[in-house]
Design a protein around this motif. Sequence first.
Motif, PDB file in Angstrom:
ATOM      1  N   SER A 187       6.977   7.770 -10.251  1.00  0.00           N
ATOM      2  CA  SER A 187       8.431   7.582 -10.181  1.00  0.00           C
ATOM      3  C   SER A 187       8.796   6.159 -10.602  1.00  0.00           C
ATOM      4  O   SER A 187       9.809   5.934 -11.284  1.00  0.00           O
ATOM      5  CB  SER A 187       8.922   7.867  -8.762  1.00  0.00           C
ATOM      6  OG  SER A 187      10.313   7.626  -8.656  1.00  0.00           O
TER       7      SER A 187
ATOM      8  N   ASP B 155       2.865  10.448  -6.863  1.00  0.00           N
ATOM      9  CA  ASP B 155       4.283  10.709  -7.143  1.00  0.00           C
ATOM     10  C   ASP B 155       5.108   9.419  -7.067  1.00  0.00           C
ATOM     11  O   ASP B 155       6.020   9.202  -7.879  1.00  0.00           O
ATOM     12  CB  ASP B 155       4.835  11.743  -6.152  1.00  0.00           C
ATOM     13  CG  ASP B 155       4.243  13.133  -6.397  1.00  0.00           C
ATOM     14  OD1 ASP B 155       3.740  13.364  -7.522  1.00  0.00           O
ATOM     15  OD2 ASP B 155       4.285  13.965  -5.468  1.00  0.00           O
ATOM     16  N   ARG B 156       4.805   8.559  -6.088  1.00  0.00           N
ATOM     17  CA  ARG B 156       5.568   7.309  -5.965  1.00  0.00           C
ATOM     18  C   ARG B 156       5.326   6.396  -7.174  1.00  0.00           C
ATOM     19  O   ARG B 156       6.274   5.825  -7.717  1.00  0.00           O
ATOM     20  CB  ARG B 156       5.176   6.585  -4.673  1.00  0.00           C
ATOM     21  CG  ARG B 156       5.708   7.220  -3.414  1.00  0.00           C
ATOM     22  CD  ARG B 156       5.586   6.259  -2.248  1.00  0.00           C
ATOM     23  NE  ARG B 156       4.199   5.896  -2.008  1.00  0.00           N
ATOM     24  CZ  ARG B 156       3.371   6.564  -1.211  1.00  0.00           C
ATOM     25  NH1 ARG B 156       3.805   7.643  -0.559  1.00  0.00           N
ATOM     26  NH2 ARG B 156       2.128   6.161  -1.020  1.00  0.00           N
TER      27      ARG B 156
ATOM     28  N   SER C 256       8.725   5.968 -14.279  1.00  0.00           N
ATOM     29  CA  SER C 256       9.949   6.529 -14.860  1.00  0.00           C
ATOM     30  C   SER C 256      11.086   5.523 -14.835  1.00  0.00           C
ATOM     31  O   SER C 256      11.933   5.491 -15.743  1.00  0.00           O
ATOM     32  CB  SER C 256      10.358   7.806 -14.105  1.00  0.00           C
ATOM     33  OG  SER C 256       9.362   8.795 -14.233  1.00  0.00           O
ATOM     34  N   ASP C 257      11.114   4.687 -13.794  1.00  0.00           N
ATOM     35  CA  ASP C 257      12.176   3.677 -13.714  1.00  0.00           C
ATOM     36  C   ASP C 257      12.106   2.696 -14.884  1.00  0.00           C
ATOM     37  O   ASP C 257      13.141   2.155 -15.308  1.00  0.00           O
ATOM     38  CB  ASP C 257      12.066   2.912 -12.394  1.00  0.00           C
ATOM     39  CG  ASP C 257      12.436   3.790 -11.203  1.00  0.00           C
ATOM     40  OD1 ASP C 257      13.080   4.834 -11.429  1.00  0.00           O
ATOM     41  OD2 ASP C 257      12.079   3.432 -10.070  1.00  0.00           O
TER      42      ASP C 257
END
Length: 293
Positions: free
Chosen positions: A263, A259-260, A266-267
């Motif tokens: 994420s 998940d990290r 996504s940035d």
Amino acid sequence: MRRRRRQGRTGPGTAAVVLVLLAAAPAFAAPAGSKERDVQLVYCLDASHRAELFTAAARLGLLQPAAPAPVSVMATDSVMPTASVGRMTPQAWSVRRQDDFARACSALMGAAADAPGAAAEEKKGENGWFETFLTSLPLLAVGALLTLGGQSWERTSVERRLLKQQLESGRTSFRAAAREYLRNYEDDPAADHTAVLAAREALGAALAQVSAPGARRARAHRLADELPLARPLPEFDGDRRLGTDARARRAQEVRQSVDRKLSAVSDLNRRGFHRRWRTARERLARTTPGAAA
């Protein structure tokens, strides 16, 4: 003997007369129906050139000037050749006195072609395209640059949009494959790892395509190397087989790591201002002592 001498004397004289007659023969008349003849008829008998034709013919001694000037001849629409053939229309003159008409018309057309104004106009026509080209060259250059710039911007925009779609698709596929594998791993330590490995490689390939700016490219390449689940999770811890609770804890830790990282992927697809702010913050944290704490 006298007869022979007379014949000998008259022979060269006759030849000389023939040469004189050939030399004196007019060379201005073009054959009827020829292109040159048609040009002469159309140009010289036109109403705008007829007065000039009569003036040229009068100066050449082909027409009798009328009082006070040959222009008055045009007013009556008739001409009087110097030869005793009577008054006639210009059309009749061009047919009955073809040689005289052709001579006057040729002189008129030659004078018009050699006039300073005509020469200047011709020179202007020859050089006009080059001057026009030089004048419009800056505009052409600006137009070409704008076209190239627009094409480059459009191509870059398309490439960025495609890469953004690839990153989003790869992120979604990897998340789904990772969750499926981790769920199966909790029940079976020998769960199939093939699907999650393929999804990881696809996402890593998309991250490797990220180019400028430098900080963003380095971040993308680092994420590609740090993606979890490069290998299947272990079935044993040393010589001891991992139990259900131990596999569940490992699966939860890997799930949080996935998940990290996703994420962070996504940035990379967010707006440039936010991305630059995150990059600057991370750089500041690396260069400031105690910032990591």
